[in-house]
Every structure is written in structure tokens, then in C-alpha cells.
Design a protein around this motif. Structure first.
Motif, mmCIF file in Angstrom:
data_model
loop_
_atom_site.group_PDB
_atom_site.id
_atom_site.type_symbol
_atom_site.label_atom_id
_atom_site.label_comp_id
_atom_site.label_asym_id
_atom_site.label_seq_id
_atom_site.Cartn_x
_atom_site.Cartn_y
_atom_site.Cartn_z
ATOM 1 N N LYS A 154 3.019 -9.465 -6.592
ATOM 2 C CA LYS A 154 4.100 -9.284 -5.621
ATOM 3 C C LYS A 154 5.399 -8.794 -6.269
ATOM 4 C CE LYS A 154 2.145 -12.422 -2.222
ATOM 5 N NZ LYS A 154 2.355 -13.569 -1.313
ATOM 6 N N ARG A 155 5.302 -8.325 -7.495
ATOM 7 C CA ARG A 155 6.473 -7.808 -8.200
ATOM 8 C C ARG A 155 6.696 -6.345 -7.833
ATOM 9 N NH1 ARG A 155 7.583 -5.019 -12.974
ATOM 10 N NH2 ARG A 155 9.475 -5.669 -14.067
ATOM 11 N N TYR A 156 7.940 -5.977 -7.515
ATOM 12 C CA TYR A 156 8.275 -4.583 -7.247
ATOM 13 C C TYR A 156 8.496 -3.845 -8.568
ATOM 14 C CZ TYR A 156 10.719 -0.382 -5.848
ATOM 15 O OH TYR A 156 11.071 0.935 -5.686
ATOM 16 N N THR A 157 7.947 -2.632 -8.669
ATOM 17 C CA THR A 157 8.054 -1.840 -9.883
ATOM 18 C C THR A 157 8.551 -0.445 -9.549
ATOM 19 O OG1 THR A 157 6.108 -3.024 -10.713
ATOM 20 C CG2 THR A 157 6.857 -1.129 -11.972
ATOM 21 N N GLU A 158 9.577 0.003 -10.237
ATOM 22 C CA GLU A 158 10.093 1.352 -10.053
ATOM 23 C C GLU A 158 9.180 2.371 -10.733
ATOM 24 O OE1 GLU A 158 12.563 2.659 -8.474
ATOM 25 O OE2 GLU A 158 13.896 0.996 -7.944
ATOM 26 N N PRO A 223 9.445 0.657 0.352
ATOM 27 C CA PRO A 223 9.719 -0.257 -0.762
ATOM 28 C C PRO A 223 9.891 -1.688 -0.275
ATOM 29 C CG PRO A 223 10.991 1.760 -1.020
ATOM 30 C CD PRO A 223 10.355 1.834 0.336
ATOM 31 N N GLY A 224 9.195 -2.595 -0.932
ATOM 32 C CA GLY A 224 9.318 -4.019 -0.601
ATOM 33 C C GLY A 224 8.355 -4.513 0.454
ATOM 34 N N PRO A 252 2.545 -2.866 -3.392
ATOM 35 C CA PRO A 252 1.773 -1.739 -3.927
ATOM 36 C C PRO A 252 2.605 -0.726 -4.695
ATOM 37 C CG PRO A 252 2.276 -1.333 -1.639
ATOM 38 C CD PRO A 252 2.882 -2.677 -1.971
ATOM 39 N N SER A 253 3.836 -1.090 -5.054
ATOM 40 C CA SER A 253 4.722 -0.127 -5.724
ATOM 41 C C SER A 253 4.135 0.368 -7.038
ATOM 42 C CB SER A 253 6.098 -0.745 -5.961
ATOM 43 O OG SER A 253 5.991 -1.962 -6.684
ATOM 44 N N TRP A 254 3.362 -0.469 -7.723
ATOM 45 C CA TRP A 254 2.760 -0.031 -8.986
ATOM 46 C C TRP A 254 1.691 1.045 -8.749
ATOM 47 C CZ3 TRP A 254 -2.407 -0.790 -8.862
ATOM 48 C CH2 TRP A 254 -2.884 -1.775 -7.981
ATOM 49 N N ALA A 260 -0.833 3.690 -3.302
ATOM 50 C CA ALA A 260 -0.151 2.675 -2.496
ATOM 51 C C ALA A 260 -0.552 2.638 -1.024
ATOM 52 C CB ALA A 260 1.367 2.893 -2.583
ATOM 53 N N MET A 261 -1.263 3.611 -0.518
ATOM 54 C CA MET A 261 -1.354 3.794 0.935
ATOM 55 C C MET A 261 -2.303 2.824 1.655
ATOM 56 S SD MET A 261 -1.155 7.949 1.295
ATOM 57 C CE MET A 261 -1.291 7.884 3.075
#
Length: 369
Positions: A154-158, A223-224, A252-254, A260-261
Motif C-alpha cells: 500500500k506504499r505509493y511510489t513515484e 494516484p493514491g 498500483p503506483s509501482w 497499474a490498470m
């Protein structure tokens, strides 16, 4: 299948030669339902879903198992799932649309669009082309860290953080020397789309693909957003001891432009049919997309084009598609040039070692029935 055909043939002969009181043969077993039931029973996935379209254009949906391993709720018919690396095909379509518009050069180097960004040990964006990114022949190391994803889903990644992770590793080989799958290729493809258009890659995919062909149950998460917005079966990790860990909600940012879709099996079949039918790309770009290089690590005779995979069928010809996996869900499928199409999803990934192989065998069995 051979035994089934023999039995049916024998029943037909008996019906012709025997007295009228002889009982007629029952209906032919549905190979799709049989394969889904086997994935649930033998591979231990909580649910399996499929959409199949035959040569006559008739579409049917199937389910097996349960949508929730705890409550035993039914599997939503054509429920939404995370489609993982099928996202790569959507990203490749947008890049090739921009190629057709003269805004991206397929054989231009990465530095043309992202100057100075791609540098590392044996890595230089001036020697890697856009084509090599889409074709997975760039030699770029994969940024993926499966243990990290599973440990903190559940970590957001740029995107830049993902790229930095890749560039901290050594190049796998010189650009163009061979084929090797790497999510980093599609991370960079997404960054190029954003640089050229000035808009988020998810927005471009939505406008240029999803809305254009009317995929009502397909989305690129904002995002998020860790949810699956419509009716869906829960997705799980199948542990070695047979226990299940719920991965339905994750960030799914990673995966981003590489994975991610969210979609449904029916929308996926419509997407690949529209793509192969020339509704998304001009003929020249579609031909480039279908020009493959050997990708034998994915299976004997498998080829990888520009975000599009070809798999030989046991009955002759090939099936086009991609497939995708993300914690909780795994999807396989294929579309033939004569209009047959199937997409099969299961709700456990990682699962047993041979589950993906069984899915691909099911796809072949359905398309060759």
C-alpha cells in the motif's frame, strides 16, 4: 478432448443404427467451464473468470469458485480485476499513436525526449531507442522488487523512484543484443508520453484508448487510489502452506505505465479485437507492433512485438495478446486474426508454480476447441 470426440462420434453412430428407444447422447461438455473448474480445484485459486468470443461473434462469460474466500460469496459475472502487464499494450498503443502523429520517432533515442535522465553502469539513453523500449530489447535492468511490493503493497511510489532503482543496477546487455523482459522499458515509455504530450500517461490512455473504443469498465487508477471501483472478486496471494493473503486493495503506483490498470475480461477481449482490427492504429504502426522478435523464455515459439505477444496455437496459427500479473490477480488470453478471442483470469498471484502454464493451456484449448 480426444476421448470426448470419440464418445460423441460413437453416440451419433448409435443414434443412427439403434432402435428409436435408445437414449440420446448428452450435451458436449463445455471446455471453458471444465478448464476454469480445474484451475479452482487443482491449482487452488479461489476464483477463475473468462470471456470467450467465437468465430460467429457470440460472446459468453464464465465463472468458477468463490469471489470471497472467507464469506464464500459468488464470483461477480465479468467482475473487474487488476490486469497487470496488459497495461503495457495500452501504453504501447499510445506511443505508436504519437509516432503516427509525428511526435515520437520510433528509432529516435531516449535522450531525444528525456535528455540526460537515463545514465548508469553500462546504461546510456543516447544508445537506446524507443523501439527497443517497446520491444524489450534495451538491456535495461528491471526496477521490480517483488519482496518489497509484497511486504508493503500500500506504499505509493513515484515513477522517478522506480527509475532510480533500475539505474542503480548494471545493464543486462548492450541495446539490441537480445530480448529480456523488463518493466523499466515501459516506465520510460510512460515518461516519454508525458514529456511529449504534457499530460499524465493515465489521462492519455483514457482519452486515446479507453474512451475511443468505449471500454466502460477499464481504468488507469488515479494516484493514491487503492480500490477496485466496480463489482470484483477478491485477489489473493497463495502461500506455500495453502493459506491465502488478501491483496485486493493495494497501491498500483509501482506498476504505473507497465502494470497499474483495472479492467474486465470482456473489456480486454474488446481492446485486443479493436487493436488487431485496426481501430486504434494506422496500418503502418500496427504492422510495426506485430513485428516480433523471439521471446523463448515465455514459451516455445513465442514472439514479442511492440507491447504485443504472439503465441503459437496447437491447432495452427497464433494468438495475439499480452497477459499480466499483479499481487492478487493473473490474466492470460489471446485473439486470433479470424475473430476468436478469450481472456481468462484467476484470483491468486503469486500462486502455484504451474498455474500460469495451466491458464495458457486453457487459452489454447478454448481457441482450438
Amino acid at each position: 478432448m480426444a476421448a470426448t470426440v470419440t464418445a460423441v462420434a460413437a453416440a451419433v453412430v448409435a443414434g443412427v443404427l439403434a432402435p428409436s428407444t435408445t437414449a440420446s447422447a448428452g450435451p458436449r461438455p463445455d471446455v471453458v467451464q471444465q478448464r476454469l473448474d480445474a484451475l479452482v480445484k487443482q491449482d487452488g485459486v479461489p476464483a477463475a473468470l473468462a470471456t470467450v468470443k467465437d468465430r460467429d461473434g457470440r460472446t459468453r462469460t464464465y465463472t468458477a469458485g468463490v469471489g470471497d474466500a472467507t464469506t464464500k460469496a459468488k464470483v461477480p459475472v465479468d467482475g473487474q480485476i487488476r490486469i497487470g502487464s496488459n497495461t503495457k499494450t495500452f501504453t504501447a498503443v499510445v506511443v505508436l499513436q504519437l509516432v503516427a502523429e509525428g511526435r515520437i520517432g520510433l528509432d529516435a533515442d531516449v535522450d531525444t525526449y528525456l535528455p540526460g535522465l537515463v545514465r548508469g553502469d553500462g546504461i546510456d539513453g543516447r544508445s537506446i531507442t524507443v523501439r527497443q523500449l517497446l520491444q524489450q530489447t534495451s538491456g535495461l535492468p528491471d526496477y521490480m522488487n517483488p519482496a518489497g511490493v509484497l511486504g508493503d503493497s500500500k506504499r505509493y511510489t513515484e515513477p522517478r523512484e522506480l527509475l532510480d532503482a533500475a539505474l542503480a543496477r548494471k545493464a543486462r546487455f548492450a541495446p539490441g543484443a537480445r530480448w529480456e523482459y523488463s518493466n523499466t522499458n515501459y516506465l520510460l515509455a510512460g515518461l516519454i508520453v508525458q514529456k511529449v504530450t504534457g499530460r499524465p500517461v493515465g489521462e492519455e490512455i483514457t482519452k486515446r484508448v479507453i474512451e475511443r473504443i468505449g471500454l466502460r469498465h477499464t481504468s488507469f487508477p488515479l494516484p493514491g487510489d487503492m480500490t477496485i471501483p466496480e463489482a470484483h472478486p477478491k485477489g489473493y496471494l497463495l502461500a506455500a502452506d495453502g493459506s491465502l493473503r488478501d491483496y485486493t486493495e493495494l497501491d498500483p503506483s509501482w506498476g504505473w505505465a507497465a502494470g497499474a490498470m483495472i479492467s474486465t475480461n470482456t473489456d480486454l477481449t474488446r481492446f485486443y479485437e479493436a487493436l488487431l482490427g485496426g481501430r486504434l492504429l494506422p496500418a503502418a504502426q500496427l504492422a510495426q507492433m506485430r513485428a516480433t522478435v523471439p521471446a523463448d523464455t515465455l514459451g516455445t515459439g513465442v514472439g514479442y512485438g511492440l507491447g504485443l505477444i504472439s503465441r503459437p496455437l496447437s491447432c495452427g496459427g497464433v494468438a495475439w495478446g499480452h497477459g499480466g500479473a499483479i499481487p492478487g490477480y493473473e490474466t492470460s488470453g489471446g485473439t486470433t486474426d479470424d475473430g476468436r478471442s478469450v481472456s481468462i483470469s484467476v484470483t491468486a498471484f503469486p500462486g502455484k508454480d504451474d498455474t500460469v502454464q495451466h491458464e495458457e493451456q486453457a487459452v489454447d484449448a478454448v481457441l482450438c476447441r
